[in-house]
Motif scaffolding. Structure first.
Motif, PDB file in Angstrom:
ATOM      1  N   PRO A 119       0.818  -1.231   0.000  1.00 56.84           N
ATOM      2  CA  PRO A 119       0.000   0.000   0.000  1.00 56.84           C
ATOM      3  C   PRO A 119       0.843   1.268   0.000  1.00 56.84           C
ATOM      4  O   PRO A 119       0.492   2.244  -0.676  1.00 56.84           O
ATOM      5  CB  PRO A 119      -0.824  -0.127   1.289  1.00 56.84           C
ATOM      6  CG  PRO A 119      -0.280  -1.276   2.044  1.00 56.84           C
ATOM      7  CD  PRO A 119       0.503  -2.123   1.109  1.00 56.84           C
ATOM      8  N   VAL A 120       1.960   1.244   0.755  1.00 61.81           N
ATOM      9  CA  VAL A 120       2.848   2.417   0.791  1.00 61.81           C
ATOM     10  C   VAL A 120       3.387   2.680  -0.608  1.00 61.81           C
ATOM     11  O   VAL A 120       3.425   3.820  -1.088  1.00 61.81           O
ATOM     12  CB  VAL A 120       4.014   2.163   1.776  1.00 61.81           C
ATOM     13  CG1 VAL A 120       4.921   3.380   1.851  1.00 61.81           C
ATOM     14  CG2 VAL A 120       3.495   1.786   3.152  1.00 61.81           C
ATOM     15  N   LEU A 121       3.815   1.609  -1.277  1.00 65.15           N
ATOM     16  CA  LEU A 121       4.418   1.756  -2.604  1.00 65.15           C
ATOM     17  C   LEU A 121       3.381   2.200  -3.641  1.00 65.15           C
ATOM     18  O   LEU A 121       3.699   2.972  -4.550  1.00 65.15           O
ATOM     19  CB  LEU A 121       5.078   0.444  -3.027  1.00 65.15           C
ATOM     20  CG  LEU A 121       6.359   0.121  -2.242  1.00 65.15           C
ATOM     21  CD1 LEU A 121       6.754  -1.333  -2.403  1.00 65.15           C
ATOM     22  CD2 LEU A 121       7.497   1.043  -2.687  1.00 65.15           C
ATOM     23  N   ARG A 122       2.143   1.728  -3.489  1.00 69.66           N
ATOM     24  CA  ARG A 122       1.096   2.139  -4.440  1.00 69.66           C
ATOM     25  C   ARG A 122       0.849   3.635  -4.311  1.00 69.66           C
ATOM     26  O   ARG A 122       0.708   4.341  -5.307  1.00 69.66           O
ATOM     27  CB  ARG A 122      -0.190   1.353  -4.165  1.00 69.66           C
ATOM     28  CG  ARG A 122      -0.243   0.037  -4.921  1.00 69.66           C
ATOM     29  CD  ARG A 122      -1.650  -0.219  -5.467  1.00 69.66           C
ATOM     30  NE  ARG A 122      -2.641  -0.113  -4.416  1.00 69.66           N
ATOM     31  CZ  ARG A 122      -3.067  -1.144  -3.685  1.00 69.66           C
ATOM     32  NH1 ARG A 122      -2.611  -2.352  -3.951  1.00 69.66           N
ATOM     33  NH2 ARG A 122      -3.956  -0.972  -2.738  1.00 69.66           N
ATOM     34  N   ASP A 123       0.837   4.111  -3.051  1.00 70.60           N
ATOM     35  CA  ASP A 123       0.660   5.551  -2.812  1.00 70.60           C
ATOM     36  C   ASP A 123       1.803   6.335  -3.448  1.00 70.60           C
ATOM     37  O   ASP A 123       1.593   7.348  -4.125  1.00 70.60           O
ATOM     38  CB  ASP A 123       0.607   5.793  -1.293  1.00 70.60           C
ATOM     39  CG  ASP A 123       0.595   7.276  -0.966  1.00 70.60           C
ATOM     40  OD1 ASP A 123       1.458   7.729  -0.186  1.00 70.60           O
ATOM     41  OD2 ASP A 123      -0.274   7.994  -1.516  1.00 70.60           O
ATOM     42  N   LEU A 124       3.029   5.812  -3.249  1.00 73.85           N
ATOM     43  CA  LEU A 124       4.206   6.487  -3.821  1.00 73.85           C
ATOM     44  C   LEU A 124       4.157   6.479  -5.342  1.00 73.85           C
ATOM     45  O   LEU A 124       4.425   7.491  -5.998  1.00 73.85           O
ATOM     46  CB  LEU A 124       5.486   5.784  -3.358  1.00 73.85           C
ATOM     47  CG  LEU A 124       6.012   6.157  -1.964  1.00 73.85           C
ATOM     48  CD1 LEU A 124       7.132   5.203  -1.576  1.00 73.85           C
ATOM     49  CD2 LEU A 124       6.525   7.598  -1.959  1.00 73.85           C
ATOM     50  N   ALA A 125       3.816   5.323  -5.905  1.00 74.47           N
ATOM     51  CA  ALA A 125       3.812   5.188  -7.372  1.00 74.47           C
ATOM     52  C   ALA A 125       2.782   6.118  -7.992  1.00 74.47           C
ATOM     53  O   ALA A 125       2.971   6.622  -9.105  1.00 74.47           O
ATOM     54  CB  ALA A 125       3.548   3.728  -7.754  1.00 74.47           C
ATOM     55  N   ALA A 126       1.691   6.347  -7.259  1.00 73.51           N
ATOM     56  CA  ALA A 126       0.663   7.257  -7.771  1.00 73.51           C
ATOM     57  C   ALA A 126       1.204   8.684  -7.827  1.00 73.51           C
ATOM     58  O   ALA A 126       0.871   9.454  -8.725  1.00 73.51           O
ATOM     59  CB  ALA A 126      -0.580   7.184  -6.886  1.00 73.51           C
ATOM     60  N   ARG A 127       2.037   9.015  -6.836  1.00 73.49           N
ATOM     61  CA  ARG A 127       2.570  10.387  -6.791  1.00 73.49           C
ATOM     62  C   ARG A 127       3.808  10.564  -7.660  1.00 73.49           C
ATOM     63  O   ARG A 127       4.067  11.636  -8.186  1.00 73.49           O
ATOM     64  CB  ARG A 127       2.891  10.762  -5.345  1.00 73.49           C
ATOM     65  CG  ARG A 127       1.631  11.108  -4.555  1.00 73.49           C
ATOM     66  CD  ARG A 127       1.823  10.844  -3.085  1.00 73.49           C
ATOM     67  NE  ARG A 127       2.781  11.739  -2.476  1.00 73.49           N
ATOM     68  CZ  ARG A 127       3.409  11.482  -1.331  1.00 73.49           C
ATOM     69  NH1 ARG A 127       3.196  10.332  -0.721  1.00 73.49           N
ATOM     70  NH2 ARG A 127       4.238  12.339  -0.830  1.00 73.49           N
ATOM     71  N   PHE A 128       4.613   9.506  -7.778  1.00 72.28           N
ATOM     72  CA  PHE A 128       5.845   9.586  -8.584  1.00 72.28           C
ATOM     73  C   PHE A 128       5.841   8.452  -9.609  1.00 72.28           C
ATOM     74  O   PHE A 128       6.564   7.477  -9.446  1.00 72.28           O
ATOM     75  CB  PHE A 128       7.085   9.486  -7.687  1.00 72.28           C
ATOM     76  CG  PHE A 128       7.093  10.455  -6.540  1.00 72.28           C
ATOM     77  CD1 PHE A 128       6.665  10.072  -5.292  1.00 72.28           C
ATOM     78  CD2 PHE A 128       7.522  11.758  -6.722  1.00 72.28           C
ATOM     79  CE1 PHE A 128       6.667  10.951  -4.225  1.00 72.28           C
ATOM     80  CE2 PHE A 128       7.529  12.656  -5.667  1.00 72.28           C
ATOM     81  CZ  PHE A 128       7.091  12.260  -4.415  1.00 72.28           C
ATOM     82  N   PRO A 129       5.024   8.583 -10.643  1.00 74.93           N
ATOM     83  CA  PRO A 129       4.838   7.441 -11.562  1.00 74.93           C
ATOM     84  C   PRO A 129       6.103   7.055 -12.332  1.00 74.93           C
ATOM     85  O   PRO A 129       6.159   5.953 -12.876  1.00 74.93           O
ATOM     86  CB  PRO A 129       3.718   7.913 -12.494  1.00 74.93           C
ATOM     87  CG  PRO A 129       3.694   9.395 -12.360  1.00 74.93           C
ATOM     88  CD  PRO A 129       4.217   9.742 -11.016  1.00 74.93           C
ATOM     89  N   ASP A 130       7.088   7.948 -12.396  1.00 79.12           N
ATOM     90  CA  ASP A 130       8.260   7.648 -13.236  1.00 79.12           C
ATOM     91  C   ASP A 130       9.515   7.334 -12.420  1.00 79.12           C
ATOM     92  O   ASP A 130      10.621   7.315 -12.963  1.00 79.12           O
ATOM     93  CB  ASP A 130       8.545   8.813 -14.172  1.00 79.12           C
ATOM     94  CG  ASP A 130       7.438   8.967 -15.201  1.00 79.12           C
ATOM     95  OD1 ASP A 130       7.092  10.114 -15.533  1.00 79.12           O
ATOM     96  OD2 ASP A 130       6.899   7.929 -15.644  1.00 79.12           O
TER      97      ASP A 130
END
Lengths: 351, 195
Positions: free
Chosen positions: A290-301
Motif C-alpha cells: 500500500p505504501v508503494l502504491r501511494d508512492l507510485a501514484a505520486r511519482f509514476p516515473d
C-alpha cells in the motif's frame, strides 16, 4: 626586610667557613641520596629498555603465537594489537600466524610476511633502522644526558651549588616561561587539529575513505536511540535509527523504527521509500505494497519505486506485477537491476 | 658583614659570566628541540593515520584461489596475461553497495576487451552475501569466498572496500581504498586494455 638581613640569609646559605662540618655532612648526605636515585633510575631505564626490545625466548608455540600477535597492529582498529583486537580481520591474522608457526617459520619471518603486505606500519614497535630508530635512540640519549647532568650536580661542592641557586632565579623563570609557551603551542596545535575534523573522525580517521569502510566502529546507535526517546514524535529521529540499524545488517531490529517513522510521516516520500524497501527486503510485501502504491501514484516515473512495487506485487502474486516491472524497464533500461528484471520477465513470458 | 656581601656578589658574577655562553647553548638546543617536536606533531596530527601506502603496489600480486559464491572456483594464476580487477567487499559494508554497479559495468562492458573482474567476499556469511547480490539482480563476476578474512590479510587489506588493479604481468599496479568510481576505472583500468 632590609638589605642587611637579606645578605645575612644568603651568607648562611652559602655555608660560611664558620660551619664547615655541617656543610660537608650535608653535602655528603645529598650526594649519597643523588647517587641512590641515579642507580634506581638507571636500573628502571635499563629494565624498561630490555623489556621493550623483548629478547625473551619463545616458550612453546602458543606463547610464540601470542608474542607475534602482540607485536602486530590490528589493521582495522586504532592502536590495538592483533592479540588484543576482537575484530574479524585480527582473527584472520591470528589464524595465519598459527599456520605459519606450525609450519616452523621463525617469529621474524612471520613478522616479515606481514610487513611485505602492510609495510612496517603493521609493527607496533618502530623499526630499529631508518627514521624509526629515532624512537629507540632518543630515550637512551635522554637518559644518558640526565645521568651526566645529575652526576655533575652531585659532584659540585656545596658553595658552588649555593651560588648557582642564587643565580638560578631568573634562569629558572626563563625555563618555566619557555616550557609554558611550548605547552600552550602544543595544546593549540592539538586543539586546532581536533576542531578541524568532524565528530568521530579523530578516532576512526576516515578522511578519504568513506564512512563505514572497514569495521572502524559502529555508528553511534546509543545517540540515535537517545534521540528517539527524547523526541518520540520526530519521524526523522526514528528514520535515522532505522537506517543505522539497517546498515549494520540488523534488518529485523530496523523494522520497528522504520514503521514508527512511517506512522509519523506517512506522506514523506523519503520515509515511505526507506520503510517500504526495508519491508520488501524483510519479506513483508503485504505491508509494503500500500505504501508503494501511494508512492507510485505520486511519482509514476521513479524507477526505484516501480522496482520495489513490482517486486512486492510479484511476491504477493498480484496481477499488476508484470506491468509494473515492464514500466520499470521502460523508465530505466540501464538500471543495475534491469538485467535481472528482464531475465525474470522473459522467463515468465516463455511458454 | 659588608665584606661578606661583597664577596658573595663577586663570586656570583664570576660564575654567571663563565656560565653565560653555555646557558645560551642550552637555550638554543631546547628551543630547536621544541620547534622540531612541534613541527613533527603538527604534520603528524594533520595526517590521516588510516591511509597507509600499500607495499604491494608495483609488486607481484599475492595468490588468490578458492571456491566462489556461485559454487565455482577461481584461480588468479589461470588469468595470467590478462588485466584483473580484484575487489574486496562484504555485504555489511555500505560503500560496497555503492560501488557494486561500477564493478558490474566494468565486468560487462570491459570484459570483452580483456578485463577480468573478481571479488573477494570477506568476513561475510554466504546468505548475507547472496542477499546482497540478489539486490542487484545477480553478479556479473565471481567472488572468492573468504569467511575468516585470511585472504584479505594476504592482500594487505585494511578495510572494505579496497580494489587492486593487476596488470598482464601479474603485478599490482594500483590500489584504491573506498568506493570505486567510474572515473577511476576510466583513468586507470581502460588504458591497460585492448582498444
Amino acid at each position: 626586610m632590609t638589605a642587611q638581613s637579606h645578605a645575612d640569609a644568603q651568607a648562611d646559605r652559602a655555608a660560611t667557613p664558620g660551619r664547615p662540618t655541617t656543610a660537608a655532612a650535608k653535602g655528603k648526605r645529598r650526594r649519597a641520596i643523588m647517587l641512590l636515585l641515579l642507580v634506581v633510575a638507571a636500573g628502571v631505564a635499563a629494565a624498561g629498555l630490555l623489556r621493550a626490545v623483548g629478547g625473551a625466548d619463545d616458550a612453546g608455540e602458543a606463547a610464540q603465537i601470542e608474542q607475534i600477535a602482540a607485536s602486530l597492529r590490528c589493521p582495522t582498529c586504532q592502536g590495538l594489537s592483533v592479540a588484543d583486537s576482537p575484530s574479524q580481520l585480527a582473527d584472520g591474522m591470528r589464524d595465519i600466524i598459527t599456520e605459519q608457526v606450525a609450519a616452523g617459520r621463525s617469529s621474524d619471518q612471520i613478522r616479515g610476511w606481514f610487513v611485505d603486505r602492510y609495510g612496517p606500519w603493521i609493527l607496533l614497535s618502530p623499526p630499529t633502522r631508518g627514521p624509526g630508530a629515532v624512537a629507540w635512540v632518543l630515550p637512551v640519549a635522554a637518559i644518558m644526558l640526565g645521568v651526566v647532568v645529575a652526576w655533575r650536580r652531585t659532584r659540585r661542592g656545596p658553595p658552588a651549588s649555593a651560588t648557582v641557586r642564587g643565580v638560578a632565579g631568573p634562569r629558572r623563570l626563563a625555563w618555566a616561561a619557555t616550557s609554558a609557551a611550548f605547552a600552550v603551542l602544543l595544546a593549540g596545535v592539538l586543539a586546532a587539529n581536533v576542531a578541524a575534523r568532524a565528530d568521530g573522525d579523530v578516532l576512526t580517521g576516515t578522511a578519504n575513505a568513506p564512512r563505514g569502510a572497514g569495521d572502524a566502529g559502529p555508528p553511534p546507535l546509543d545517540a540515535l536511540r537517545r534521540a528517539t526517546t527524547d523526541q518520540p514524535g520526530d519521524p526523522q529521529a526514528w528514520l535515522a535509527l532505522a537506517v543505522a540499524l539497517d546498515r549494520q545488517g540488523d534488518l529485523d531490529a530496523a523494522l520497528d523504527p522504520y514503521q514508527r517513522a512511517l506512522r509519523l510521516a506517512d506522506d514523506d516520500p523519503v520515509v515511505q521509500t526507506a520503510a517500504a524497501s526495508a519491508l520488501v527486503r524483510a519479506d513483508r510485501p503485504g505491508a509494503a505494497e500500500p505504501v508503494l502504491r501511494d508512492l507510485a501514484a505520486r511519482f509514476p516515473d521513479d524507477p526505484e519505486i516501480l522496482l520495489l512495487l513490482g517486486t512486492a506485487q510479484r511476491a504477493l502474486g498480484r496481477f499488476g506485477a508484470t506491468a509494473t516491472l515492464q514500466r520499470f524497464l521502460q523508465v530505466a533500461p540501464d538500471h543495475p537491476a534491469a538485467g535481472a528484471v528482464r531475465a525474470l520477465l522473459d522467463d515468465e513470458t516463455r511458454p | 658583614m659588608t665584606a661578606t656581601t661583597d664577596q658573595v656578589t663577586d663570586e656570583r658574577d664570576d660564575t654567571a659570566a663563565s656560565a653565560r655562553p653555555l646557558r645560551w647553548l642550552w637555550l638554543t638546543v631546547a628551543v630547536a628541540a621544541a620547534v622540531v617536536v612541534t613541527v613533527v606533531l603538527a604534520v603528524g596530527f594533520g595526517r590521516d593515520p588510516s591511509l597507509v601506502a600499500s607495499p604491494l603496489v608495483d609488486e607481484p600480486a599475492p595468490g588468490l584461489s578458492g571456491a566462489t559464491l556461485d559454487g565455482g572456483r577461481f584461480d588468479l594464476a589461470d588469468h595470467h596475461g590478462r588485466v584483473v580487477l580484484v575487489n574486496v567487499w562484504a555485504s555489511w559494508c555500505p560503500p560496497c553497495r555503492d560501488e557494486f554497479p561500477v564493478l558490474q559495468a566494468a565486468a560487462t562492458e570491459l570484459g570483452p576487451r580483456g578485463l577480468v573482474v573478481v571479488g573477494i567476499d570477506t568476513m561475510d556469511s554466504d546468505e548475507a552475501a547472496q542477499r546482497f547480490i540478489d539486490e542487484f539482480g545477480g553478479a556479473d563476476f565471481p567472488s572468492v569466498v573468504d569467511r575468516d578474512g585470511s585472504k584479505a590479510v594476504e592482500w594487505g587489506v585494511f578495510g572494505v572496500p579496497e580494489t587492486f588493479l593487476v596488470d598482464r604481468d601479474g603485478r599490482i599496479v594500483r590500489k584504491t581504498v573506498g568506493t570505486l568510481t567510474d572515473a577511476w576505472v576510466t583513468e586507470y583500468v581502460e588504458p591497460l586494455l585492448a582498444p
